[in-house]
Design an enzyme around this catalytic site. Structure first.
Site, mmCIF file in Angstrom:
data_model
loop_
_atom_site.group_PDB
_atom_site.id
_atom_site.type_symbol
_atom_site.label_atom_id
_atom_site.label_comp_id
_atom_site.label_asym_id
_atom_site.label_seq_id
_atom_site.Cartn_x
_atom_site.Cartn_y
_atom_site.Cartn_z
ATOM 1 N N PRO A 11 0.923 -1.080 -0.072
ATOM 2 C CA PRO A 11 -0.093 -0.223 0.147
ATOM 3 C C PRO A 11 0.790 1.359 -0.058
ATOM 4 O O PRO A 11 1.718 1.491 0.572
ATOM 5 C CB PRO A 11 -0.886 -0.079 1.263
ATOM 6 C CG PRO A 11 -0.115 -1.192 2.050
ATOM 7 C CD PRO A 11 0.472 -2.101 1.110
ATOM 8 N N ASN A 12 0.425 2.206 -0.805
ATOM 9 C CA ASN A 12 0.830 3.463 -0.980
ATOM 10 C C ASN A 12 2.187 3.811 -1.690
ATOM 11 O O ASN A 12 2.675 4.770 -1.885
ATOM 12 C CB ASN A 12 0.988 4.359 0.464
ATOM 13 C CG ASN A 12 -0.206 4.416 1.023
ATOM 14 O OD1 ASN A 12 -1.124 4.745 0.686
ATOM 15 N ND2 ASN A 12 -0.614 3.814 2.440
ATOM 16 N N ARG A 19 5.450 12.382 -2.921
ATOM 17 C CA ARG A 19 5.256 12.881 -1.841
ATOM 18 C C ARG A 19 6.409 12.253 -0.726
ATOM 19 O O ARG A 19 6.981 11.211 -1.149
ATOM 20 C CB ARG A 19 3.991 12.707 -1.183
ATOM 21 C CG ARG A 19 2.973 13.463 -1.741
ATOM 22 C CD ARG A 19 1.483 12.910 -1.463
ATOM 23 N NE ARG A 19 0.738 12.860 -2.490
ATOM 24 C CZ ARG A 19 -0.294 12.107 -2.800
ATOM 25 N NH1 ARG A 19 -0.993 11.768 -1.492
ATOM 26 N NH2 ARG A 19 -0.972 11.803 -3.791
ATOM 27 N N TYR A 24 11.235 8.711 1.506
ATOM 28 C CA TYR A 24 11.272 7.410 0.673
ATOM 29 C C TYR A 24 12.041 7.885 -0.809
ATOM 30 O O TYR A 24 11.953 6.889 -1.539
ATOM 31 C CB TYR A 24 9.820 7.260 0.298
ATOM 32 C CG TYR A 24 8.788 6.824 1.429
ATOM 33 C CD1 TYR A 24 9.580 5.659 2.256
ATOM 34 C CD2 TYR A 24 7.940 7.455 1.834
ATOM 35 C CE1 TYR A 24 9.074 5.397 3.419
ATOM 36 C CE2 TYR A 24 7.153 6.968 3.114
ATOM 37 C CZ TYR A 24 7.652 5.945 3.689
ATOM 38 O OH TYR A 24 6.938 5.574 4.975
ATOM 39 N N ASN A 75 8.239 -5.610 -0.557
ATOM 40 C CA ASN A 75 7.890 -4.444 0.364
ATOM 41 C C ASN A 75 6.568 -4.430 0.605
ATOM 42 O O ASN A 75 5.681 -4.059 -0.156
ATOM 43 C CB ASN A 75 8.492 -3.206 -0.471
ATOM 44 C CG ASN A 75 8.412 -2.183 0.189
ATOM 45 O OD1 ASN A 75 7.900 -2.011 1.328
ATOM 46 N ND2 ASN A 75 9.102 -0.926 -0.002
ATOM 47 N N ALA A 78 3.138 -0.830 4.982
ATOM 48 C CA ALA A 78 2.819 -0.698 6.410
ATOM 49 C C ALA A 78 2.092 -2.188 6.835
ATOM 50 O O ALA A 78 2.120 -2.689 8.001
ATOM 51 C CB ALA A 78 1.472 0.346 6.385
ATOM 52 N N ASP A 88 1.274 -15.671 6.730
ATOM 53 C CA ASP A 88 0.881 -16.990 6.347
ATOM 54 C C ASP A 88 0.948 -17.396 5.126
ATOM 55 O O ASP A 88 1.298 -18.448 4.875
ATOM 56 C CB ASP A 88 -0.584 -17.049 6.968
ATOM 57 C CG ASP A 88 -0.742 -17.353 8.635
ATOM 58 O OD1 ASP A 88 0.289 -17.517 9.223
ATOM 59 O OD2 ASP A 88 -1.823 -17.047 9.092
ATOM 60 N N GLU A 99 12.530 -9.716 2.429
ATOM 61 C CA GLU A 99 11.403 -8.585 2.925
ATOM 62 C C GLU A 99 12.323 -7.218 2.715
ATOM 63 O O GLU A 99 13.651 -7.366 2.914
ATOM 64 C CB GLU A 99 11.348 -8.639 4.484
ATOM 65 C CG GLU A 99 10.549 -7.285 4.945
ATOM 66 C CD GLU A 99 10.535 -7.313 6.394
ATOM 67 O OE1 GLU A 99 10.404 -8.415 6.932
ATOM 68 O OE2 GLU A 99 10.195 -6.376 7.162
ATOM 69 N N HIS A 101 12.681 -2.798 2.375
ATOM 70 C CA HIS A 101 11.889 -1.632 2.661
ATOM 71 C C HIS A 101 13.158 -0.313 2.150
ATOM 72 O O HIS A 101 14.241 -0.674 2.206
ATOM 73 C CB HIS A 101 11.849 -1.417 4.187
ATOM 74 C CG HIS A 101 11.044 -2.275 4.735
ATOM 75 N ND1 HIS A 101 9.597 -2.217 4.622
ATOM 76 C CD2 HIS A 101 11.113 -3.436 5.435
ATOM 77 C CE1 HIS A 101 8.947 -3.153 5.113
ATOM 78 N NE2 HIS A 101 9.847 -3.999 5.781
ATOM 79 N N LEU A 102 12.509 0.824 1.558
ATOM 80 C CA LEU A 102 13.381 1.718 1.212
ATOM 81 C C LEU A 102 13.981 2.378 2.280
ATOM 82 O O LEU A 102 15.071 2.626 2.310
ATOM 83 C CB LEU A 102 12.344 2.808 0.512
ATOM 84 C CG LEU A 102 11.672 2.330 -1.170
ATOM 85 C CD1 LEU A 102 10.330 2.850 -1.126
ATOM 86 C CD2 LEU A 102 12.720 2.529 -2.128
ATOM 87 N N SER A 103 13.062 2.523 3.236
ATOM 88 C CA SER A 103 13.659 3.451 4.572
ATOM 89 C C SER A 103 14.178 2.424 5.469
ATOM 90 O O SER A 103 13.943 1.038 5.606
ATOM 91 C CB SER A 103 12.640 4.054 5.236
ATOM 92 O OG SER A 103 11.631 3.230 5.730
ATOM 93 N N ARG A 108 13.299 4.384 12.804
ATOM 94 C CA ARG A 108 12.012 5.105 12.580
ATOM 95 C C ARG A 108 11.148 5.034 13.791
ATOM 96 O O ARG A 108 11.672 4.392 14.849
ATOM 97 C CB ARG A 108 11.156 4.783 11.240
ATOM 98 C CG ARG A 108 12.197 5.346 10.125
ATOM 99 C CD ARG A 108 11.489 5.110 8.765
ATOM 100 N NE ARG A 108 10.382 6.168 8.725
ATOM 101 C CZ ARG A 108 9.429 5.785 7.496
ATOM 102 N NH1 ARG A 108 9.295 4.890 6.969
ATOM 103 N NH2 ARG A 108 8.265 6.848 7.726
ATOM 104 N N ARG A 112 7.212 0.584 13.411
ATOM 105 C CA ARG A 112 7.871 -0.003 12.377
ATOM 106 C C ARG A 112 8.870 -0.992 12.793
ATOM 107 O O ARG A 112 9.319 -1.688 11.583
ATOM 108 C CB ARG A 112 8.290 0.894 11.413
ATOM 109 C CG ARG A 112 7.176 2.033 11.043
ATOM 110 C CD ARG A 112 7.867 3.241 9.908
ATOM 111 N NE ARG A 112 6.988 4.335 9.751
ATOM 112 C CZ ARG A 112 5.882 4.338 9.035
ATOM 113 N NH1 ARG A 112 5.609 3.357 8.523
ATOM 114 N NH2 ARG A 112 5.305 5.415 9.221
#
Ligand code: CA2
Length: 148
Positions: A11-12, A19, A24, A75, A78, A88, A99, A101-103, A108, A112
């Site tokens: 998501p997002n 933004r 990010y 990725n 959230a 699962d 897994e 993540h950019l950040s 953070r 998270r």
């Protein structure tokens, strides 16, 4: 024969580059897909690049990866921090999953720091921005024993 990777974005992440560039980066998701396709040609991996804002659609994509893709780079956005359903799905699909993540999620907010995905992932890459995607592809090649 080329390997096949599913690079799945949650998501997002469709908003990337539009933004919060301080968090990010300014690279769009379409540009990241371009980087992954180019890198895939270099290392011998076909790339299916998918984004969804819907948890169930992400679960469906993970189920459908079984027998089709050799590895998943996820990725989950959230949902990483909340989704037992995604955990699962990964456990049941038996496709090695990294897994991503950019950040640097550990630098953070506390919420998270928790990842359900990490319980079932081969490993976790975070904090390297868009470059993390190609790092994860190289790591997946290593996991599959195909990095020479
Ligand atoms: O750092 C990452 O890659 C995250 O997976 C990104 C998620 C966040 O919830 C995770 O904790 C870490 C958020 C993605 C939101 O993406 C946006 C991009 C541009 C503008 C707004 C949101």
């Amino acid at each position: 024969m080329a390997y096949s990777f599913l690079i799945l974005n949650g998501p997002n992440l469709n908003l990337l580059g539009t933004r919060q560039p301080d968090v990010y980066g300014s690279t769009t998701l379409a540009e990241i897909e371009g980087l992954c396709q180019t890198h895939g040609r270099k290392i011998g991996a076909d790339v299916a690049f998918v984004q969804s804002n819907h948890e169930g659609a992400l679960v469906d994509a993970i189920h459908a990866a079984r027998g089709v893709h050799d590895g998943i780079i996820l990725n989950a956005g959230a949902y990483t921090h909340t989704s037992i359903a995604l955990m699962d799905a990964i456990a049941s699909t038996e496709v090695p999953t990294i897994e991503l993540h950019l950040s640097n999620v550990h630098a953070r907010e506390e919420f998270r720091h928790k990842s359900y995905i990490a319980n079932v992932a081969v490993g976790v890459i975070c904090g390297f921005g868009a470059q993390g995607y190609t790092l994860a592809m190289d790591a997946m090649m290593g996991t599959l024993g195909a990095d020479g």
